[in-house]
Each structure stands twice: as structure tokens, then as C-alpha cells.
Scaffold this motif. Sequence first.
Motif, PDB file in Angstrom:
ATOM      1  N   GLY A  89      46.916 100.948  33.259  1.00 52.61           N
ATOM      2  CA  GLY A  89      46.134 101.575  32.198  1.00 52.61           C
ATOM      3  C   GLY A  89      45.126 100.605  31.603  1.00 52.61           C
ATOM      4  O   GLY A  89      43.939 100.910  31.468  1.00 52.61           O
ATOM      5  N   PHE A  90      45.609  99.392  31.273  1.00 52.93           N
ATOM      6  CA  PHE A  90      44.706  98.391  30.696  1.00 52.93           C
ATOM      7  C   PHE A  90      43.649  97.967  31.714  1.00 52.93           C
ATOM      8  O   PHE A  90      42.497  97.714  31.358  1.00 52.93           O
ATOM      9  CB  PHE A  90      45.501  97.172  30.213  1.00 52.93           C
ATOM     10  CG  PHE A  90      46.168  97.378  28.891  1.00 52.93           C
ATOM     11  CD1 PHE A  90      45.407  97.490  27.726  1.00 52.93           C
ATOM     12  CD2 PHE A  90      47.547  97.456  28.786  1.00 52.93           C
ATOM     13  CE1 PHE A  90      46.004  97.684  26.492  1.00 52.93           C
ATOM     14  CE2 PHE A  90      48.163  97.655  27.559  1.00 52.93           C
ATOM     15  CZ  PHE A  90      47.393  97.768  26.409  1.00 52.93           C
ATOM     16  N   GLY A  91      44.046  97.890  32.972  1.00 51.75           N
ATOM     17  CA  GLY A  91      43.100  97.509  34.016  1.00 51.75           C
ATOM     18  C   GLY A  91      41.954  98.511  34.089  1.00 51.75           C
ATOM     19  O   GLY A  91      40.778  98.135  34.139  1.00 51.75           O
ATOM     20  N   ILE A  94      39.738  98.129  31.068  1.00 50.76           N
ATOM     21  CA  ILE A  94      38.868  96.952  31.142  1.00 50.76           C
ATOM     22  C   ILE A  94      37.625  97.275  31.973  1.00 50.76           C
ATOM     23  O   ILE A  94      36.501  96.931  31.607  1.00 50.76           O
ATOM     24  CB  ILE A  94      39.626  95.748  31.738  1.00 50.76           C
ATOM     25  CG1 ILE A  94      40.657  95.235  30.720  1.00 50.76           C
ATOM     26  CG2 ILE A  94      38.662  94.627  32.116  1.00 50.76           C
ATOM     27  CD1 ILE A  94      41.621  94.217  31.282  1.00 50.76           C
ATOM     28  N   PHE A  95      37.848  97.988  33.077  1.00 55.59           N
ATOM     29  CA  PHE A  95      36.708  98.369  33.910  1.00 55.59           C
ATOM     30  C   PHE A  95      35.755  99.267  33.135  1.00 55.59           C
ATOM     31  O   PHE A  95      34.533  99.107  33.185  1.00 55.59           O
ATOM     32  CB  PHE A  95      37.185  99.094  35.174  1.00 55.59           C
ATOM     33  CG  PHE A  95      37.331  98.158  36.331  1.00 55.59           C
ATOM     34  CD1 PHE A  95      36.202  97.655  36.980  1.00 55.59           C
ATOM     35  CD2 PHE A  95      38.582  97.762  36.763  1.00 55.59           C
ATOM     36  CE1 PHE A  95      36.338  96.779  38.034  1.00 55.59           C
ATOM     37  CE2 PHE A  95      38.732  96.886  37.819  1.00 55.59           C
ATOM     38  CZ  PHE A  95      37.591  96.398  38.458  1.00 55.59           C
ATOM     39  N   ALA A  96      36.339 100.229  32.413  1.00 52.40           N
ATOM     40  CA  ALA A  96      35.512 101.183  31.683  1.00 52.40           C
ATOM     41  C   ALA A  96      34.699 100.475  30.603  1.00 52.40           C
ATOM     42  O   ALA A  96      33.499 100.720  30.435  1.00 52.40           O
ATOM     43  CB  ALA A  96      36.397 102.259  31.049  1.00 52.40           C
ATOM     44  N   VAL A  97      35.356  99.560  29.868  1.00 48.72           N
ATOM     45  CA  VAL A  97      34.686  98.873  28.763  1.00 48.72           C
ATOM     46  C   VAL A  97      33.735  97.802  29.290  1.00 48.72           C
ATOM     47  O   VAL A  97      32.666  97.566  28.738  1.00 48.72           O
ATOM     48  CB  VAL A  97      35.749  98.245  27.828  1.00 48.72           C
ATOM     49  CG1 VAL A  97      35.096  97.306  26.824  1.00 48.72           C
ATOM     50  CG2 VAL A  97      36.532  99.332  27.119  1.00 48.72           C
ATOM     51  N   GLY A 111      38.940  91.274  25.365  1.00 49.51           N
ATOM     52  CA  GLY A 111      39.983  90.270  25.125  1.00 49.51           C
ATOM     53  C   GLY A 111      41.357  90.888  24.913  1.00 49.51           C
ATOM     54  O   GLY A 111      42.290  90.611  25.680  1.00 49.51           O
ATOM     55  N   PRO A 112      41.516  91.762  23.895  1.00 42.58           N
ATOM     56  CA  PRO A 112      42.823  92.393  23.688  1.00 42.58           C
ATOM     57  C   PRO A 112      43.273  93.215  24.888  1.00 42.58           C
ATOM     58  O   PRO A 112      44.464  93.252  25.204  1.00 42.58           O
ATOM     59  CB  PRO A 112      42.621  93.295  22.462  1.00 42.58           C
ATOM     60  CG  PRO A 112      41.234  93.078  21.987  1.00 42.58           C
ATOM     61  CD  PRO A 112      40.572  92.041  22.817  1.00 42.58           C
ATOM     62  N   LEU A 113      42.319  93.849  25.566  1.00 45.33           N
ATOM     63  CA  LEU A 113      42.694  94.629  26.745  1.00 45.33           C
ATOM     64  C   LEU A 113      43.258  93.725  27.833  1.00 45.33           C
ATOM     65  O   LEU A 113      44.237  94.055  28.496  1.00 45.33           O
ATOM     66  CB  LEU A 113      41.482  95.402  27.281  1.00 45.33           C
ATOM     67  CG  LEU A 113      40.976  96.569  26.429  1.00 45.33           C
ATOM     68  CD1 LEU A 113      39.738  97.175  27.059  1.00 45.33           C
ATOM     69  CD2 LEU A 113      42.055  97.623  26.283  1.00 45.33           C
ATOM     70  N   ALA A 114      42.636  92.554  27.981  1.00 42.78           N
ATOM     71  CA  ALA A 114      43.122  91.628  28.999  1.00 42.78           C
ATOM     72  C   ALA A 114      44.525  91.141  28.659  1.00 42.78           C
ATOM     73  O   ALA A 114      45.373  90.980  29.540  1.00 42.78           O
ATOM     74  CB  ALA A 114      42.161  90.438  29.122  1.00 42.78           C
ATOM     75  N   LEU A 115      44.760  90.919  27.348  1.00 44.38           N
ATOM     76  CA  LEU A 115      46.111  90.517  26.922  1.00 44.38           C
ATOM     77  C   LEU A 115      47.117  91.614  27.251  1.00 44.38           C
ATOM     78  O   LEU A 115      48.218  91.349  27.743  1.00 44.38           O
ATOM     79  CB  LEU A 115      46.132  90.242  25.426  1.00 44.38           C
ATOM     80  CG  LEU A 115      45.677  88.856  24.981  1.00 44.38           C
ATOM     81  CD1 LEU A 115      45.837  88.730  23.473  1.00 44.38           C
ATOM     82  CD2 LEU A 115      46.495  87.777  25.685  1.00 44.38           C
TER      83      LEU A 115
END
Length: 157
Positions: A89-91, A94-97, A111-115
Motif C-alpha cells: 500500500g505504501f509502495g 509513494i509512486f502516486a505521490v 518521507g513518512p510514506l517511506a517509513l
Amino acid sequence: MGKRELGPYPGLRYAHMVSKDIHSSHVVRQFALYPIDIERPQKGRRVEALECGSCQKPLKFKVLSVAATRSRRWAWLVLGLAGVAAALGFGVAIFAVGGQVVEEGASNPVGPLALGFLAGFLSGTVGLSYWRYEDGVRGPGSPLISFGAHALRWPPS
Ligand SMILES: [Zn+2]
């Protein structure tokens, strides 16, 4: 994977480190494996000490009942799958953002998404590894990490 039979006795062995050869690029450890001769309790857990077959040191083990071990496996599996799902989900997020231009002064959301991705990835890895190795036995070291002279090991199949 996660399909090891749960018999009346643990399938895991305890290991005494016989030798440790340090090579330039890797370390070769050799272990003597011994069966954990503690019967699983009907329910709950049983704590007993065994004398190490190599060095005669008393080693303390905690052995869980079949039911308790099963529920541990479930818990690890759930944690692992939740972690994998979160990482995915986060991956995707991250692509979308990552493709968007962030306004100046606005905090970068990557940053928070990567965490989150990292946390999901870690709990996924840990959960699925323990799901695979869980035998309801706690003792010196674990099948995954061990630093001392003693460890828990699956016998080579
Ligand atoms: Zn020993």
C-alpha cells in the motif's frame, strides 16, 4: 512453509557451537545438534532445563502446547501478511505521490510514506520468517538469530 508437523516433542533441536572459523569474507560455524527432550504440555507452557550434550551446561527451555504453538503461528502469519499488505500500500502511495510536484514550503509526503513502507516490509519479513520457524520453543538463541555458543536449529531435512 509453516507446515511443520507439531508432534508431542519439539521438532527444533538445540545446538552447541563446536567451532567458529573466521574466513576473510564469511564465518563458518559448526554446531552439534541435540533433540529437545521435553514433552509438550497439554496446555500452556512447560519450562525445563536440559544439560547440554557437549558442554554439560544447563540450558533452560520453554515449550508451548500444540494449541499455543498453533496460535503463535497464526499470529506471526497475520503480522507477516499485514506487513506485506502495508508495504504494498505504501509502495503504491509513494509512486502516486512521487510523480506530483510538491508546493514550496509544504512538507514532502514521501518521507513518512517511506517509513511506513519500511515498517511494513520489516514486520512482513519478521512475521513470515517466524511463521516458518515457530515451533513453540524458546531457549538459548532463536532459529533466526543467535550470538552465543548455543542456538536453536531445525535439523537439516
Ligand atoms: Zn553446550
